[in-house]
Scaffold this motif. Structure first.
Motif, short mmCIF file in Angstrom:
data_model
loop_
_atom_site.label_atom_id
_atom_site.label_comp_id
_atom_site.label_asym_id
_atom_site.label_seq_id
_atom_site.Cartn_x
_atom_site.Cartn_y
_atom_site.Cartn_z
N SER A 260 -5.70 11.01 4.20
CA SER A 260 -5.73 9.77 3.44
C SER A 260 -7.16 9.24 3.44
CB SER A 260 -4.75 8.77 4.06
OG SER A 260 -5.34 7.51 4.17
N LYS A 261 -7.44 8.49 2.39
CA LYS A 261 -8.79 7.91 2.27
C LYS A 261 -9.13 7.01 3.45
CE LYS A 261 -8.13 6.76 -2.16
NZ LYS A 261 -8.21 5.88 -3.32
N ARG A 262 -8.07 6.53 4.12
CA ARG A 262 -8.27 5.58 5.19
C ARG A 262 -8.57 6.23 6.53
NH1 ARG A 262 -6.50 0.56 4.23
NH2 ARG A 262 -6.03 0.31 2.05
N ASP A 263 -8.33 7.54 6.63
CA ASP A 263 -8.54 8.21 7.91
C ASP A 263 -10.00 8.15 8.33
OD1 ASP A 263 -5.91 8.85 7.99
OD2 ASP A 263 -6.16 10.87 7.19
N HIS B 222 -6.50 -10.76 6.16
CA HIS B 222 -7.04 -9.40 6.16
C HIS B 222 -6.97 -8.82 4.76
CE1 HIS B 222 -6.83 -9.16 10.56
NE2 HIS B 222 -5.69 -9.81 10.44
N ASN B 223 -8.04 -8.17 4.32
CA ASN B 223 -7.99 -7.46 3.05
C ASN B 223 -7.36 -6.09 3.27
OD1 ASN B 223 -8.29 -6.38 0.55
ND2 ASN B 223 -10.54 -6.32 0.59
N LEU B 224 -6.17 -5.91 2.72
CA LEU B 224 -5.43 -4.66 2.96
C LEU B 224 -6.13 -3.45 2.37
CD1 LEU B 224 -1.70 -5.61 2.26
CD2 LEU B 224 -3.03 -5.87 4.33
N ILE B 225 -6.93 -3.69 1.34
CA ILE B 225 -7.56 -2.55 0.66
C ILE B 225 -8.77 -2.05 1.44
CG2 ILE B 225 -8.62 -1.83 -1.53
CD1 ILE B 225 -6.72 -3.69 -2.93
N ALA B 226 -9.29 -2.90 2.34
CA ALA B 226 -10.43 -2.47 3.15
C ALA B 226 -10.02 -1.26 3.98
CB ALA B 226 -10.87 -3.60 4.08
N LYS B 227 -10.95 -0.33 4.11
CA LYS B 227 -10.64 0.90 4.84
C LYS B 227 -10.27 0.62 6.30
CE LYS B 227 -12.48 5.17 3.11
NZ LYS B 227 -13.41 6.26 3.36
N ALA C 94 -8.49 -1.78 7.44
CA ALA C 94 -7.22 -2.48 7.65
C ALA C 94 -6.24 -1.58 8.41
CB ALA C 94 -6.62 -2.88 6.31
N ASP C 95 -5.56 -2.18 9.38
CA ASP C 95 -4.58 -1.43 10.15
C ASP C 95 -3.24 -1.50 9.41
OD1 ASP C 95 -2.81 -0.33 11.89
OD2 ASP C 95 -3.41 -1.54 13.62
N LEU C 96 -3.04 -0.51 8.52
CA LEU C 96 -1.91 -0.56 7.61
C LEU C 96 -0.57 -0.62 8.31
CD1 LEU C 96 -2.39 1.66 4.50
CD2 LEU C 96 -2.43 -0.80 4.78
N LEU D 6 0.79 -1.22 0.00
CA LEU D 6 0.00 0.00 0.00
C LEU D 6 0.83 1.29 0.00
CD1 LEU D 6 -3.22 0.03 0.02
CD2 LEU D 6 -2.20 -2.13 0.64
N LEU D 7 2.06 1.22 -0.52
CA LEU D 7 2.76 2.48 -0.77
C LEU D 7 2.04 3.20 -1.91
CD1 LEU D 7 6.58 1.71 -0.49
CD2 LEU D 7 5.13 2.97 1.09
N GLU D 8 1.45 2.41 -2.80
CA GLU D 8 0.49 2.96 -3.78
C GLU D 8 -0.87 2.40 -3.42
OE1 GLU D 8 1.34 5.14 -5.89
OE2 GLU D 8 3.48 4.80 -6.30
#
Ligand SMILES: Nc1ncnc2c1ncn2[C@@H]1O[C@H](COP(=O)(O)OP(=O)(O)O)[C@@H](O)[C@H]1O
Ligand SMILES: [Mg+2]
Lengths: 246, 261
Positions: free
Chosen positions: B59-62, A66-71, A73-75, A52-54
């Protein structure tokens, strides 16, 4: 074997340009995957999407369930389980070699400093860099920097290591050292995803080769099939050109 | 005490003022240096706190609360910088001073009787700190942007948060690169603290005016002040250049210009 990473229908665009088109890939625990293909085909972008750098535009990246793209997700937590090694090293310029390998451990994993130093020294020893712990990045050669960068990533005990052309910025005589370090890593059973132009390395170490062209994965197969009997004309052309160049 | 007669000649007048009033000039120098130095250091500190807020990215994730919080932070920080850079420090000084006076607030600091700082000096330092922070924020922001993006990516790939990466990796490098620019702010402040004379801060310019008013003669005193300012800025510039060289900064100090236009 257990699946560690699964990529489904991954798409990524820069502006209007679709640079990754519907990528699918399953990576098993302990597998070594080499991604090959012409430059500009999207290999780096693909790798950078994996941690998820991009930010991908659509699709799923399932890592340890875990789906990393899910909002949700604890990146930051997931990223520390994925080590990344860059083409141009990106060692922290304000820190010496030892501290490069410690900062993630103490700040992210909250390890005690003495423990972190022990782990860092052990890893630096494995790559033959223990004599350089007080040097800053600017005093090292490319090959030395890359070996430190690998130690820095390994110090986080990652489940997967991502390499983006780790030897492309190196002088020829340095390439062997770094490839040896990676060979050793592969033999320890760590999962590796490596973007590379080193075909001999790929042939020897990879379990799976992914051939990418123009943003697509054209072929995924074991090295024997890819190198001896590729299905796609474009794979053949690419390999022929790479081997001729040598 | 009887005031002595000031000689008619220009040079004689200067010599007379120095001889008779050097304690007052020294007092002025003391406050000019104290206010500009602490003002610059505190300004840097403020800038270090505000810059991460101003450069926050959404970020979109916030989560929604974080987005609102960040947006407000960015807005306020931008407003802060624009207002402070868009108005003269002299105007900022009078608003601050009369504003506080209107509210009856005493700015003097008393550390258990050991150290007493008069309210007017605290006001002066506050004004210079806040004003300087706005300029340093912009310097710092440019310096942060100039750091290779790979540094941030490497930090994030280890699992560091953006704030951790900024504080531990990016800002230390950026700060080192902008030491000369921060030094310039200090030199500028040595000169620009003179505007604090409007609120009777006892720095060099104010003290000079006081001395001048004794004899109703202006030129001699101000010439002395000018020479003192020149000596202060010249030695400071050389000193900073020397420090900067020691730290391995190859970028040379450019000669500072005034900010209070
Ligand atoms: N940050 C970016 N902004 C816009 N286009 C980009 C960016 N990064 C890469 N690209 C484009 O995406 C495509 C794939 O690039 P990349 O992933 O670097 O390919 P590879 O690593 O296979 O050489 C290229 O056409 C490149 O120009
Ligand atoms: Mg690339």
């Amino acid at each position: 074997m257990e699946t560690i990473l699964e990529i489904k229908h991954l798409n990524k665009r820069f502006g209007n340009k679709l640079v990754l088109k519907d990528l699918n890939l399953t990576v098993k625990k302990g597998e070594v995957v080499c991604i090959i293909g012409p430059s500009g085909s999207g290999k780096s972008t693909f790798l950078r999407c994996l941690n998820l750098l991009e930010e991908p535009n659509s699709g799923e990246i399932i890592f340890e369930g875990h789906n990393l793209i899910a909002k949700s997700a604890d990146l930051d937590r997931l990223r520390m389980k994925m080590g990344m090694v860059f083409q141009n090293f990106n060692l922290f310029n304000n820190l010496n070699v030892l501290n490069n390998c410690i900062i993630g451990q103490t700040k992210v994993l909250k390890r005690k400093k003495t423990e972190a130093i022990k782990i860092a020294l052990e890893l630096l020893k494995q790559v033959g860099m223990e004599a350089y712990i007080n040097e800053t990045a600017s005093n090292l050669s490319g090959g030395q920097k890359q070996r430190v960068a690998i130690s820095r990533a390994l110090a986080m005990n990652p489940k997967i290591m991502l390499f983006d052309e780790p030897t492309s910025a190196l002088d020829p005589e340095m390439i062997g050292d770094v490839l040896n370090v990676m060979r050793n890593l592969a033999s320890t059973g760590l999962t590796l995803i490596v973007v590379t132009h080193e075909m001999d390395f790929a042939k020897e170490v990879a379990n799976t080769i992914v051939f990418m062209d123009q943003g697509q994965i054209l072929e995924t197969n074991n090295p024997e099939v890819i190198f001896n009997n590729p299905k796609h004309q474009r794979t053949k052309t690419f390999l022929k050109r790479v081997i001729e160049k040598k | 005490m009887l005031t002595k007669i000031m000689p008619q000649g220009f040079i004689e007048g200067i010599i007379f003022l120095i001889k008779e009033y050097y304690p007052l000039f020294l007092d002025g120098i003391k406050y000019t240096v104290i206010i500009s130095l602490t003002g610059t250091l505190l300004g840097l500190l403020l800038a270090l706190i505000i810059t991460p807020i101003k450069t926050a990215t959404i970020s979109k994730r916030d989560r929604i609360m974080l987005i609102i919080f960040k947006r407000c932070g960015i807005c306020l920080a931008t407003l802060y910088v624009e207002i402070l850079r868009g108005t003269p420090m002299m105007v900022q000084a009078v608003i601050f001073y009369y504003g506080l006076r209107g509210m009856g607030i005493d700015m003097s600091i008393n550390f258990f009787g050991i150290l007493y700082i008069p309210g007017i000096i605290v006001s002066g330092i506050t004004i210079v700190s806040v004003n300087t922070s706005a300029y340093i924020i912009e310097v710092l922001r440019g310096s942060i942007n100039a750091i290779d993006k790979g540094q941030m990516e490497a930090a994030r790939s280890l699992g560091m948060t953006k704030l951790q990466a900024l504080l531990k990796i990016i800002i230390p490098q950026a700060l080192r690169n902008c030491i000369p620019a921060i030094g310039n702010e200090f030199v500028i402040n040595i000169k620009d603290t003179s505007v604090l004379s409007v609120i009777a801060v006892t720095e060099l310019f104010y003290m000079t005016k006081r001395i001048n008013s004794i004899y109703y003669r202006q030129t001699e005193g101000f010439i002395i002040a000018a020479i003192i300012y020149l000596i202060l800025t010249f030695t400071t510039t050389r000193l900073l250049y020397w420090i900067s060289n020691k730290l391995g900064n190859r970028k040379q100090l450019t000669y500072p210009t005034s900010q209070s236009y």
